[in-house]
Design a protein around this motif. Structure first.
Motif, short mmCIF file in Angstrom:
data_model
loop_
_atom_site.label_atom_id
_atom_site.label_comp_id
_atom_site.label_asym_id
_atom_site.label_seq_id
_atom_site.Cartn_x
_atom_site.Cartn_y
_atom_site.Cartn_z
N LEU A 108 -17.55 11.01 27.03
CA LEU A 108 -18.32 11.89 26.15
C LEU A 108 -17.57 13.19 25.89
O LEU A 108 -17.53 13.68 24.76
CB LEU A 108 -19.69 12.18 26.77
N VAL A 109 -16.97 13.76 26.94
CA VAL A 109 -16.20 14.99 26.78
C VAL A 109 -15.04 14.78 25.81
O VAL A 109 -14.81 15.59 24.90
CB VAL A 109 -15.68 15.48 28.15
N ALA A 110 -14.32 13.68 25.99
CA ALA A 110 -13.19 13.38 25.11
C ALA A 110 -13.66 13.14 23.68
O ALA A 110 -13.00 13.55 22.72
CB ALA A 110 -12.44 12.15 25.63
N LEU A 111 -14.81 12.50 23.53
CA LEU A 111 -15.35 12.22 22.20
C LEU A 111 -15.72 13.53 21.50
O LEU A 111 -15.42 13.71 20.30
CB LEU A 111 -16.59 11.32 22.33
N LYS A 112 -16.35 14.44 22.21
CA LYS A 112 -16.70 15.74 21.63
C LYS A 112 -15.46 16.50 21.19
O LYS A 112 -15.44 17.11 20.11
CB LYS A 112 -17.51 16.56 22.63
N GLU A 113 -14.43 16.44 21.99
CA GLU A 113 -13.18 17.13 21.64
C GLU A 113 -12.56 16.52 20.39
O GLU A 113 -12.10 17.24 19.50
CB GLU A 113 -12.20 17.06 22.81
N ARG A 114 -12.56 15.21 20.31
CA ARG A 114 -11.92 14.55 19.18
C ARG A 114 -12.68 14.79 17.88
O ARG A 114 -12.07 14.91 16.81
CB ARG A 114 -11.81 13.05 19.44
N LEU A 115 -14.01 14.85 17.94
CA LEU A 115 -14.82 14.95 16.73
C LEU A 115 -15.26 16.39 16.42
O LEU A 115 -16.02 16.61 15.48
CB LEU A 115 -16.07 14.06 16.87
N ALA A 116 -14.76 17.35 17.19
CA ALA A 116 -15.21 18.74 17.03
C ALA A 116 -14.94 19.29 15.64
O ALA A 116 -15.68 20.15 15.15
CB ALA A 116 -14.53 19.61 18.09
N ALA A 117 -13.90 18.80 14.98
CA ALA A 117 -13.53 19.33 13.66
C ALA A 117 -14.29 18.66 12.53
O ALA A 117 -14.05 18.98 11.36
CB ALA A 117 -12.03 19.18 13.44
N GLN A 118 -15.20 17.74 12.85
CA GLN A 118 -15.95 17.01 11.81
C GLN A 118 -17.35 17.61 11.70
O GLN A 118 -18.21 17.32 12.54
CB GLN A 118 -16.03 15.52 12.17
N PRO A 119 -17.61 18.44 10.70
CA PRO A 119 -18.89 19.17 10.64
C PRO A 119 -20.11 18.28 10.42
O PRO A 119 -21.23 18.69 10.74
CB PRO A 119 -18.69 20.13 9.45
N ASN A 120 -19.92 17.08 9.88
CA ASN A 120 -21.08 16.22 9.62
C ASN A 120 -21.36 15.25 10.75
O ASN A 120 -22.25 14.40 10.64
CB ASN A 120 -20.89 15.44 8.31
N ILE A 121 -20.61 15.36 11.88
CA ILE A 121 -20.82 14.47 13.01
C ILE A 121 -21.41 15.26 14.18
O ILE A 121 -20.83 16.23 14.65
CB ILE A 121 -19.53 13.79 13.47
N GLU A 122 -22.57 14.80 14.66
CA GLU A 122 -23.15 15.31 15.90
C GLU A 122 -22.77 14.35 17.02
O GLU A 122 -22.82 13.14 16.84
CB GLU A 122 -24.67 15.41 15.79
N VAL A 123 -22.41 14.89 18.17
CA VAL A 123 -22.06 14.06 19.33
C VAL A 123 -23.03 14.37 20.46
O VAL A 123 -23.27 15.52 20.79
CB VAL A 123 -20.61 14.33 19.80
N ARG A 124 -23.60 13.31 21.05
CA ARG A 124 -24.55 13.50 22.14
C ARG A 124 -24.45 12.34 23.13
O ARG A 124 -23.92 11.28 22.80
CB ARG A 124 -25.99 13.58 21.59
N GLN A 125 -24.95 12.57 24.34
CA GLN A 125 -24.98 11.52 25.34
C GLN A 125 -26.23 10.67 25.15
O GLN A 125 -27.30 11.18 24.81
CB GLN A 125 -24.96 12.10 26.75
#
Length: 236
Positions: A71-88
């Motif tokens: 999850l941590v790695a996923l949040k880091e990878r997608l941080a620059a995508q404003p239309n993507i929310e990342v959650r557990q």
């Protein structure tokens, strides 16, 4: 709550290897897009390869992961995508949502209570929305690679449809995909006991064989495949 079983290190190695199969991913992205509505959520986003591809098609997209480190790695990878929310998110759960669709690729086979997991997916979707699933096909192909990555089962169209129906979903579309991939997977993982990681075999298949397989299956649905693809409707 049920966590995905299996060796997390091996799972990550397999995900990283399969990330190089760009034609395969493009095909499976295209299968789901027409069924996802305007605000889908993905269950089990892994490294985020599918999430990045799907997010190009929708104003909002939610990616989820159960494993805390991933999850941590996923949040880091997608941080620059404003239309993507990342959650557990773990399955099964008691949460209710208003998403247009749930999409989950190669996750259900890891979960003992797959009917409960599908019911949890159903509850995340607004009435009339969809649950879009891909799972590995045919129990005879279950081998060391499946066990190492935590697969509890493999599916047929009949068994996946039965689980979705039991979870309160209405199956609208279900078919096998990637027929030649099943043969290749069986030979590589069960006969030669290899892991489906990055390497010349994956690259050759993805570059030379996969495009022809995709073109053929767009004309005629095969009677078998490496995966089962299904779209089910949440009752209105």
């Amino acid at each position: 709550m049920a966590e995905i079983t299996g060796d997390q290190r091996v799972q990550s190695e397999v995900l990283e290897g399969l990330a190089t199969a760009v034609n395969h991913r493009r095909w499976f992205v295209e299968l789901a897009v027409p069924h996802l509505g305007d605000n889908p959520i993905e269950i089990g986003s892994g490294l985020g390869d599918y999430a990045l591809a799907w997010a190009d098609h929708f104003p909002r997209f939610t990616a989820t992961e159960a494993d805390p480190d991933r999850l941590v790695a996923l949040k880091e990878r997608l941080a620059a995508q404003p239309n993507i929310e990342v959650r557990q998110m773990l399955l099964p759960h008691s949460e209710r949502g208003d998403y247009s669709a749930v999409v989950s690729y190669n996750v259900l086979e890891h979960i003992e209570d797959h009917v409960g997991a599908l019911a949890s997916m159903r509850d995340l979707v607004r009435p009339g929305g969809t649950v879009v699933i891909i799972v590995p096909a045919f129990q005879f192909a279950m081998g060391p690679a499946d066990i190492a990555t935590g697969h509890v089962r493999r599916y047929t169209k009949k068994t996946l449809a039965a689980a979705m129906t039991e979870a309160g979903l209405t199956v609208e579309k279900i078919h096998y995909a990637n027929a030649l991939g099943l043969i290749g997977y069986f030979m590589a993982t069960k006969v030669f006991r290899l892991m489906p990681k990055e390497g010349p075999m994956v690259k050759v298949y993805d570059t030379l064989v996969l495009p022809a397989t995709k073109a053929a299956e767009q004309l005629v649905r095969p009677p078998f495949g490496q995966s089962v693809f299904a779209v089910a409707r949440v009752p209105a």
